[in-house]
Structure formats: C-alpha cells, structure tokens
Design a protein around this motif. Structure first.
Motif, PDB file in Angstrom:
ATOM      1  N   ALA A   1       0.833  -1.213   0.000  1.00 52.01           N
ATOM      2  CA  ALA A   1       0.000   0.000   0.000  1.00 52.01           C
ATOM      3  C   ALA A   1       0.864   1.258   0.000  1.00 52.01           C
ATOM      4  CB  ALA A   1      -0.906  -0.001   1.217  1.00 52.01           C
ATOM      5  N   ARG A   2       0.343   2.295  -0.656  1.00 50.98           N
ATOM      6  CA  ARG A   2       0.983   3.607  -0.623  1.00 50.98           C
ATOM      7  C   ARG A   2       0.406   4.396   0.550  1.00 50.98           C
ATOM      8  NH1 ARG A   2       3.972   7.010  -3.286  1.00 50.98           N
ATOM      9  NH2 ARG A   2       4.501   5.363  -4.740  1.00 50.98           N
TER      10      ARG A   2
ATOM     11  N   ALA B   1       2.952  16.761   4.363  1.00 52.52           N
ATOM     12  CA  ALA B   1       4.402  16.970   4.378  1.00 52.52           C
ATOM     13  C   ALA B   1       4.856  17.405   5.779  1.00 52.52           C
ATOM     14  CB  ALA B   1       4.787  18.018   3.337  1.00 52.52           C
ATOM     15  N   GLY B   2       4.006  18.191   6.446  1.00 51.06           N
ATOM     16  CA  GLY B   2       4.359  18.665   7.783  1.00 51.06           C
ATOM     17  C   GLY B   2       4.496  17.525   8.779  1.00 51.06           C
ATOM     18  N   GLU B   3       3.629  16.521   8.658  1.00 47.87           N
ATOM     19  CA  GLU B   3       3.686  15.393   9.592  1.00 47.87           C
ATOM     20  C   GLU B   3       4.905  14.518   9.311  1.00 47.87           C
ATOM     21  OE1 GLU B   3       2.108  15.159  12.166  1.00 47.87           O
ATOM     22  OE2 GLU B   3       2.223  13.082  12.844  1.00 47.87           O
ATOM     23  N   ARG B   4       5.168  14.313   8.023  1.00 46.21           N
ATOM     24  CA  ARG B   4       6.347  13.513   7.661  1.00 46.21           C
ATOM     25  C   ARG B   4       7.616  14.186   8.198  1.00 46.21           C
ATOM     26  NH1 ARG B   4       8.296   9.407   4.007  1.00 46.21           N
ATOM     27  NH2 ARG B   4      10.209   8.907   5.084  1.00 46.21           N
ATOM     28  N   ALA B   5       7.673  15.523   8.051  1.00 51.35           N
ATOM     29  CA  ALA B   5       8.841  16.268   8.529  1.00 51.35           C
ATOM     30  C   ALA B   5       8.953  16.160  10.050  1.00 51.35           C
ATOM     31  CB  ALA B   5       8.740  17.732   8.107  1.00 51.35           C
TER      32      ALA B   5
ATOM     33  N   VAL C   1       5.701   6.387   0.493  1.00 53.20           N
ATOM     34  CA  VAL C   1       4.996   7.485   1.139  1.00 53.20           C
ATOM     35  C   VAL C   1       4.853   8.655   0.179  1.00 53.20           C
ATOM     36  CG1 VAL C   1       4.991   9.048   3.115  1.00 53.20           C
ATOM     37  CG2 VAL C   1       6.009   6.766   3.323  1.00 53.20           C
ATOM     38  N   THR C   2       3.652   9.181   0.041  1.00 57.67           N
ATOM     39  CA  THR C   2       3.440  10.405  -0.718  1.00 57.67           C
ATOM     40  C   THR C   2       3.050  11.490   0.267  1.00 57.67           C
ATOM     41  OG1 THR C   2       2.639   9.130  -2.602  1.00 57.67           O
ATOM     42  CG2 THR C   2       2.193  11.486  -2.620  1.00 57.67           C
ATOM     43  N   THR C   3       3.739  12.639   0.188  1.00 60.97           N
ATOM     44  CA  THR C   3       3.448  13.731   1.117  1.00 60.97           C
ATOM     45  C   THR C   3       2.788  14.886   0.364  1.00 60.97           C
ATOM     46  OG1 THR C   3       5.650  14.665   0.818  1.00 60.97           O
ATOM     47  CG2 THR C   3       5.367  13.132   2.644  1.00 60.97           C
TER      48      THR C   3
END
Ligand SMILES: [Zn+2]
Length: 266
Positions: free
Chosen positions: A103-104, A109-113, A138-140
């Motif tokens: 799964a993707r 983006a803020g959470e990934r950072a 992961v797609t941000t």
C-alpha cells in the motif's frame, strides 16, 4: 462505494475505554484505509514498536483486532489495500500499515517532517521508531489552496480514484490532518485525534482526565482548542449528510456502525 467502520485497537487511557477507529473504503476497484490502527508487528514487539506509550495508552494487543485480520474476516483480501491515508504518524495510526507492504501511504508533508526531524521532546518520544517506511511508499502533500467546507483541503490524492481529501488540522501533532471521504451519498469526516471525546462536538465539557491527557500529548494546545471550536461549528450546522467521527471515541464508532448511519455511508 462502501465504507466499513472498524475498531483496530482498543486502549485504556485516563480511565476511559478508547477504540481506534479505522475506515475501510471499498471502491469496487481497490481497498483504501483511513488510518491503520495497531498492527501485528506492534503486538509481536510492543516494547520496540510502541515504546513507553504502551504503559499510558495500554493497548489490548489483540491480533484479531488488527485491520489486516478484520479485512480477512470481512471476506476481503488484504493484498487489495492499495492506499492508506493517515491522519498523523502516532503508533496507533500508522502501526498497522506494516501489514500492507504494497500500500501507498498518504500523509501531510508537515507530519512527515515532524516524524523525520523529531524536533521536540514530545516528538522524540511519540513517533513510531519504524516510521512510515522508506520512499517511494509514502506520498506527502503541501497545502494547495483548495478548500472543503471552509477548511483548507488537499485533493485529489495521488493515484486514488475516490474523492478523498486531506484536511490539515495541525495541533495534536505538527502535521495532523482530518480525512474527508465523499461516499457519493454522504460525507464522512474522520478527524483523527483533532478531538478525543464526542462532547467536544456539542461544545460540552469532556471528562477532565481525558482532557488533561489530550493536552499532555498536544504539540500545540492553542491550535487543538481552535480545531475543537471549528469542528463544533461544523457539527452545529446540522448537515444530515455529514458524519463526523474521530479515532478514539467509542460512542462515535458505535453511532457510525448503527444500521441507520451505515445506510448513509454504503
Ligand atoms: Zn491516536
């Protein structure tokens, strides 16, 4: 489209029984999860995968309650889960993703950072040591200027045919978001951990201990309070086609699985 409301992790926090509310969306072509709950790897290694939070949230660690096992019991194939849209990257929202290696994952983006840089003491203690997985799984998403009922929104999400939007609601974590699903006959807003208790939606007081716990793990309490007000205002509009749920309130999960509500969301 059919939407199932699943409890993928019973917990006990501040004397309250909490569920971990996960949406399973059947589009006819593929399966999509909104949040992923606690996974089999977490249950096999709670010390390594969950860390000290297991003593605070006290998850039941029941393999039968994981998303992968619940999907199997529905007679569906977990290998058909193509996308997981997560509200944020705390263990009880991303842990189950490990059971769906194909799964993707979609996240702000803020959470990934936040999970990558772990700038604050709270961030260093909260984020899953295994993380959401390496790129390109992961797609941000950055805010795009789109809106959903007055809230900032990001859509469409990469590769997802269904109308699902990320609604950034930072506060609980640095990049926390709600997820809006348009079922074709109604809207479901999964607010993640933007609020803990259903009383918040009606502007009433929530249990004191639970509110304290919510504040303790908030990245930005002021923004959490502002999110409470915005969601109560949305709820107060009384739109019968809109179902607001969150991740951990057992009452909201019960209402969502009530046959009358289910008819609206299938
Ligand atoms: Zn949570």
């Amino acid at each position: 489209m059919r939407v199932h409301h699943l409890n993928c992790g019973t917990m006990r926090l501040a004397r309250t029984r909490l569920v971990t509310h996960v949406l399973l969306v059947e589009t006819g072509r593929e399966l999509i999860l909104v949040d992923s709950g606690i996974g089999l790897a977490d249950i096999a290694d709670p010390r390594g995968r969950i860390g000290p939070y297991r003593h605070i949230a006290r998850p039941a660690l029941d393999p039968g309650g994981t998303a992968v096992r619940r999907i199997e019991r529905l007679g569906l194939d977990p290998a058909d889960v193509a996308h997981i849209v997560v509200t944020h990257l705390d263990f009880d929202h991303i842990g189950g993703a490990a059971d769906f290696p194909r799964a993707r994952i979609h996240v702000t983006a803020g959470e990934r950072a936040a999970a990558d840089t772990r700038r604050t003491l709270l961030e260093r203690s909260r984020y899953h040591p295994a993380g959401p997985g390496p790129e390109p799984r992961v797609t941000t998403y950055e805010p795009t200027g789109d809106t959903w009922r007055g809230f900032a929104a990001v859509r469409p999400l990469d590769g997802i045919g269904a109308d699902i939007a990320l609604i950034p609601l930072p506060g609980h974590t640095r990049g926390h978001a709600a997820v809006a699903v348009d079922t074709g006959v109604g809207l479901i807003l999964h607010a993640g951990d933007a609020f803990y208790h259903h009383n918040v939606l009606s502007g009433r007081r929530q249990p004191t201990l639970l509110g304290l716990q919510e504040r303790l793990v908030a990245h930005d309490w002021k923004r959490v309070r502002a999110n409470h007000e915005a969601l109560a205002e949305l709820h107060g509009r009384g739109d019968p086609g809109l179902l607001i749920v969150n991740a951990h309130d057992a009452v909201l999960l019960d209402r969502a699985t009530d046959p009358d509500h289910r008819r609206e969301s299938t």
